[in-house]
Scaffold this active site. Structure first.
Site, PDB file in Angstrom:
ATOM      1  N   LYS A  74       0.581  -0.931   0.332  1.00  0.00           N
ATOM      2  CA  LYS A  74       0.203  -0.369  -0.068  1.00  0.00           C
ATOM      3  C   LYS A  74       1.138   1.238  -0.137  1.00  0.00           C
ATOM      4  O   LYS A  74       1.903   1.227   1.060  1.00  0.00           O
ATOM      5  CB  LYS A  74      -0.755   0.224   0.990  1.00  0.00           C
ATOM      6  CG  LYS A  74      -2.328   1.287   1.183  1.00  0.00           C
ATOM      7  CD  LYS A  74      -3.085   0.400   2.129  1.00  0.00           C
ATOM      8  CE  LYS A  74      -4.675   1.234   2.308  1.00  0.00           C
ATOM      9  NZ  LYS A  74      -5.205   1.141   3.615  1.00  0.00           N
ATOM     10  N   GLU A 130     -19.706  -6.585   9.992  1.00  0.00           N
ATOM     11  CA  GLU A 130     -20.850  -5.950  10.663  1.00  0.00           C
ATOM     12  C   GLU A 130     -21.567  -6.498  11.332  1.00  0.00           C
ATOM     13  O   GLU A 130     -21.587  -6.445  12.427  1.00  0.00           O
ATOM     14  CB  GLU A 130     -21.449  -4.141  10.018  1.00  0.00           C
ATOM     15  CG  GLU A 130     -20.407  -2.925   9.446  1.00  0.00           C
ATOM     16  CD  GLU A 130     -19.947  -3.981   8.272  1.00  0.00           C
ATOM     17  OE1 GLU A 130     -19.350  -3.092   8.354  1.00  0.00           O
ATOM     18  OE2 GLU A 130     -19.678  -4.929   7.973  1.00  0.00           O
ATOM     19  N   ARG A 176     -25.886  -2.924   6.991  1.00  0.00           N
ATOM     20  CA  ARG A 176     -25.441  -4.162   7.008  1.00  0.00           C
ATOM     21  C   ARG A 176     -25.378  -5.318   7.720  1.00  0.00           C
ATOM     22  O   ARG A 176     -25.442  -6.302   7.693  1.00  0.00           O
ATOM     23  CB  ARG A 176     -23.859  -4.348   6.288  1.00  0.00           C
ATOM     24  CG  ARG A 176     -23.509  -3.345   4.882  1.00  0.00           C
ATOM     25  CD  ARG A 176     -22.151  -3.110   4.628  1.00  0.00           C
ATOM     26  NE  ARG A 176     -20.924  -4.316   5.365  1.00  0.00           N
ATOM     27  CZ  ARG A 176     -20.457  -4.461   3.819  1.00  0.00           C
ATOM     28  NH1 ARG A 176     -20.577  -3.823   2.661  1.00  0.00           N
ATOM     29  NH2 ARG A 176     -19.868  -5.601   4.246  1.00  0.00           N
TER      30      ARG A 176
END
Length: 636
Positions: A279, A365, A393
Site C-alpha cells: 500500500k 458488521e 449491513r
C-alpha cells in the site's frame, strides 16, 4: 496498451503513480490504495478487454488508476468534487465500471452473478473480482467463495494482499493489519518459497489434461499444496477455488504471465490469484506514514505534508471517543467494538486507554452486532461504533439478536446524514428510519457535542433495552463541554425548548437544530417570531413537547437530516393519533429528498437537499403567506 512491451508497461505504471500523486495532491481523496495497484491495473487492462470483460473493484477506492486508463484522465481533477468524478466505481459514470462499489466485500458475489449470467446467455467473456485482504475479513466474501466453488463457473478472483485493512484503521501507535486467522495464514503463504516453486512446476497441468495422468497430477498438486501451502491455500482449495500464488503484485511481467495463462485456459472454474502488493508503493511519504496516507486532504506532493485546515473544535467522532473513555474510567463493564474502523470511529483512542476492552472484529458488521449482543447477555455494556451506512449491513442482527431480546447494546452511529465527498455510498440517510421502527430501541440524536456527551452517558445508564445515538461527520460548534468530558444522563424521551416564539415552531432532530436556530434568526429579521426546540429523542418521542408546540403555534416544522420515514414520521403519527392535525395547525416535514444525493461538499449537498437555514425560513414564510419578493430576498 495491448501492443506495449513489458518495459513500456512498467513505465506506464510509474507514470500512473506520478499522475495519482499530482492529482490527489490537488483534490484530496484515496491515495495509497491506488498507488499499490498500479502494476496490477496495468496488467489487467493489458490482458483483458473491458467493457466486454468485467473488472470489479471491491470497495473501489483503489480504482483511480482504472479510471485514468479508461478515458477519465482529463477529469481526474474533479474527483470527489461537486459534479465531478465519483471516488468509487460507478456504473453511470463509465461502461468500464462493471459494478458500483463503496462498501466492502461485495465483489465476489457480484462477479459470480455476472459469471453465471454470462453462462446462461451463452457468452464467453471473462469476469475478474479484485478484493483486498481487509475485505476478506467479511463473511460475505466467504459466502460468495463457497457458492463459487459449488457452481464451478469460470471466475477470476484476485486477492490483493497488502497486509493492511483497506480502511483508515491505523491505531494511535501505527498501522493496523487485518484481524483474524486468515491474516495469519496469508502471512505464512508470503514466505512459502517451496510452495511457490511447486506451483510454478504445476502451471502446465490443468483440468484439460485427461485420463489417469490428470488424476495423478491433481492428487500430487493437492497434496503438495496441503503440505507446503499452509492453511490459507488449503482453505481456498477446500472451498473449491483453484489457488495460484503468491504472485509479486509489482512485477508486471509475472502478473501478465499468470493472467494470460488463466485467460487461455478454456474451463478453469473459479480461480483465486494471491497477489502481494504494498500500500502506498512508489511514494515514500505514503510508504512511511502510519496509515499509509489512505485518505488524504490536499497535500504537498514533494513532502507529502497534508494541508489540514485548523479548527478550534474537534470532530464529533473525537468527542464521542473522549466521552466514552470518561464513562469507561468509572465503569469497567463498558466495552468498545468496531468493524475495522478504529481510526474512523475514534475507538483507536479508546483502545489506547483500554486495550483489553476494545475489539476490532474486522469488516464484519453483522458479527459485530451479535458479538455485542453476546457481551450484553453476560452483563457487560458494549458500545458498538459503526458508520450509519455500514450499520445497514447488520440490520437483521440489530432486530433479531438485539432488539427482540431487549439486550442493552449501545449503538454509536457515526457519519449520520450527508457526508460530502464520499457521496451516496456513505451517506447516513436511513438509520433513524430503520432503528426507530424497532419496538425496544431508544433512539437519540444530539444537537451539539455537549449533548453528544450527555447521550453517551444516557446510553451507558440504559441497561434494560438497546439504545442508539447518531452524530454527523464534521466538527462541533464549540459548546461548553462537561467537566472531564463526563456527560450527565438525560431523562429518556424528553426534549427541550431553546428559543421562545409565538407564531412558528421549528422542531429539530440532531445537529440540524443549529440550522433551525439560524432560520429563526432569519425570520426575526423580517418580524416573524419563531420557537426552536431540540427533540433529542425520536423514540420515545416527547409527546408533551410536540403537543405544546402544536397547540401554541400557527406553524409547526420538523427538520431532520435523514430519510423519509424517520423522525418526522414519528411526529406525524403522534399528531394524527392525538387529533392535533384536525384544527388550524399547518405542519410541514423537512427531511432528505427521496433520491440519492451525489458527492460534493457538505454545504452543496445541504443546499440540494433543501435543508439550509434559508430553506427552513422560507418554508415558514410560505406557510404564513408572507413570502413576498422583498422579504424572500432578505431570507434567501
Amino acid at each position: 496498451m495491448k501492443t506495449l512491451s513489458i518495459e513500456d508497461l512498467v513505465k506506464l505504471a510509474d507514470e500512473l503513480r506520478e499522475e495519482l500523486v499530482y492529482t490527489v495532491s490537488k483534490t484530496g481523496g484515496h491515495l495509497s490504495s491506488s498507488l499499490g495497484v498500479a502494476e496490477l491495473t496495468v496488467a489487467l487492462h493489458h490482458v483483458f478487454n473491458t467493457p466486454e470483460d468485467k473488472i470489479i473493484w471491491d470497495v473501489g477506492h483503489q480504482a483511480y488508476p482504472h479510471k485514468i486508463l479508461t478515458g477519465r484522465r482529463s477529469r481526474m481533477h474533479t474527483i470527489r468534487q461537486t459534479c465531478g468524478l465519483a471516488g468509487f466505481p460507478k456504473r453511470e459514470e463509465s461502461i468500464h465500471d462493471a459494478f458500483g462499489a463503496g462498501h466492502s466485500s461485495t465483489s465476489i458475489s457480484a462477479g459470480l452473478g455476472m459469471a453465471v449470467g454470462r453462462d446462461l446467455l451463452g457468452k464467453n467473456n471473462h469476469v475478474i473480482a479484485v478484493i483486498g485482504d481487509g475485505a476478506m475479513t467479511a463473511g460475505m466474501a466467504y459466502e460468495a467463495m463457497n457458492n463459487a466453488g459449488y457452481l464451478d463457473s469460470n471466475l477470476i478472483i484476485i486477492l490483493n494482499d497488502n497486509e493492511q485493512v483497506s480502511l483508515p484503521t491505523a491505531t494511535v501507535d501505527g498501522p493496523a493489519p487485518p484481524v483474524g486467522a486468515l491474516s495469519k495464514a496469508l502471512t505464512k503463504l508470503h514466505s512459502s518459497r517451496e510452495f511457490r516453486q511447486l506451483r510454478e512446476a504445476a502451471k502446465g497441468i490443468t483440468k484439460q489434461i485427461g485420463g489417469q495422468t490428470h488424476e495423478i497430477a491433481a492428487k500430487f498438486d493437492s497434496c503438495m499444496r496441503g503440505m507446503m501451502g499452509g492453511s490459507g491455500a488449503s482453505l481456498f482449495e477446500e472451498l473449491g477455488l483453484y489457488y495460484i500464488g503468491p504472485v509479486d503484485g509489482h512485477n508486471v511481467e509475472d502478473l501478465i504471465s499468470v493472467l494470460n495463462e488463466i485467460k487461455s485456459t478454456p474451463a478453469p472454474g473459479p480461480v483465486l490469484i494471491h497477489v502481494i502488493t504494498e500500500k502506498g508503493k512508489g511514494y515514500s511519504p505514503a510508504e512511511s506514514a502510519p496509515d499509509k496516507m489512505h485518505g488524504v486532504v490536499k497535500f504537498d506532493p514533494k513532502s507529502g505534508k497534508q494541508m489540514k485546515s485548523k479548527s478550534e473544535t474537534l470532530s464529533y467522532t473525537q468527542y464521542f471517543a473522549e466521552s466514552l473513555i470518561a464513562e469507561a474510567e468509572q465503569d469497567d463493564k463498558i466495552i468498545g467494538i468496531h468493524a475495522a474502523m478504529g481510526g474512523g470511529t475514534g475507538l483507536n483512542l479508546f483502545q489506547k486507554r483500554f486495550p483489553d476492552r476494545c475489539f476490532d472484529v474486522g469488516i464484519a458488521e453483522q458479527h459485530a452486532v451479535t458479538f455485542a449482543a453476546g457481551l450484553a447477555s453476560e452483563g457487560l455494556k458494549p458500545f458498538c461504533a459503526i458508520y450509519s451506512s455500514f450499520l445497514q449491513r447488520g440490520f437483521d442482527q440489530v432486530a433479531h439478536d438485539v432488539d427482540l431480546q431487549k439486550l442493552p447494546v449501545r449503538f454509536a452511529i457515526d457519519r449520520a446524514g450527508l457526508v460530502g465527498a464520499d457521496g451516496p455510498t456513505h451517506c447516513g440517510a436511513f438509520d433513524t428510519t430503520f432503528m426507530a421502527c424497532l419496538p425496544n430501541m431508544v433512539v437519540m440524536a444530539p444537537s451539539d457535542e455537549t449533548e453528544l456527551m450527555h447521550m453517551v452517558a444516557t446510553a451507558a445508564a440504559i441497561d434494560d433495552r438497546p439504545s442508539c445515538f447518531r452524530y454527523p461527520r464534521g466538527n462541533g460548534i464549540g459548546s461548553i463541554l462537561p467537566e472531564n468530558n463526563k456527560g450527565t444522563p438525560l431523562e429518556v424521551g424528553k426534549g427541550r425548548v431553546l428559543r421562545e416564539g409565538n407564531r412558528v415552531a421549528i422542531l429539530g432532530y440532531g445537529t440540524i437544530v443549529q440550522d433551525c436556530m439560524k432560520a429563526a434568526q432569519l425570520l426575526q429579521m423580517v418580524g416573524i417570531s419563531a420557537t426552536v426546540a431540540d427533540a433529542r429523542f425520536c423514540k420515545p418521542i416527547d409527546g408533551d413537547l410536540v403537543r405544546q408546540l402544536a397547540q401554541e403555534h400557527e406553524i409547526l416544522i420538523t427538520a431532520e437530516e435523514g430519510s423519509i420515514g424517520g423522525f418526522s414520521a414519528h411526529v406525524s403519527h403522534f399528531l394524527g393519533l392525538n387529533g392535533l392535525l384536525d384544527g388550524k395547525l399547518k405542519w410541514r416535514a423537512m427531511m432528505l429528498p427521496g433520491r440519492y444525493i451525489e458527492h460534493g461538499s457538505q454545504n452543496d449537498q445541504i443546499q440540494e437537499a433543501g435543508l439550509s437555514p434559508n430553506h427552513i425560513a422560507a418554508t415558514a414564510m410560505s406557510l404564513l403567506g408572507e413570502c413576498t419578493e422583498d422579504l424572500c430576498q432578505i431570507i434567501l
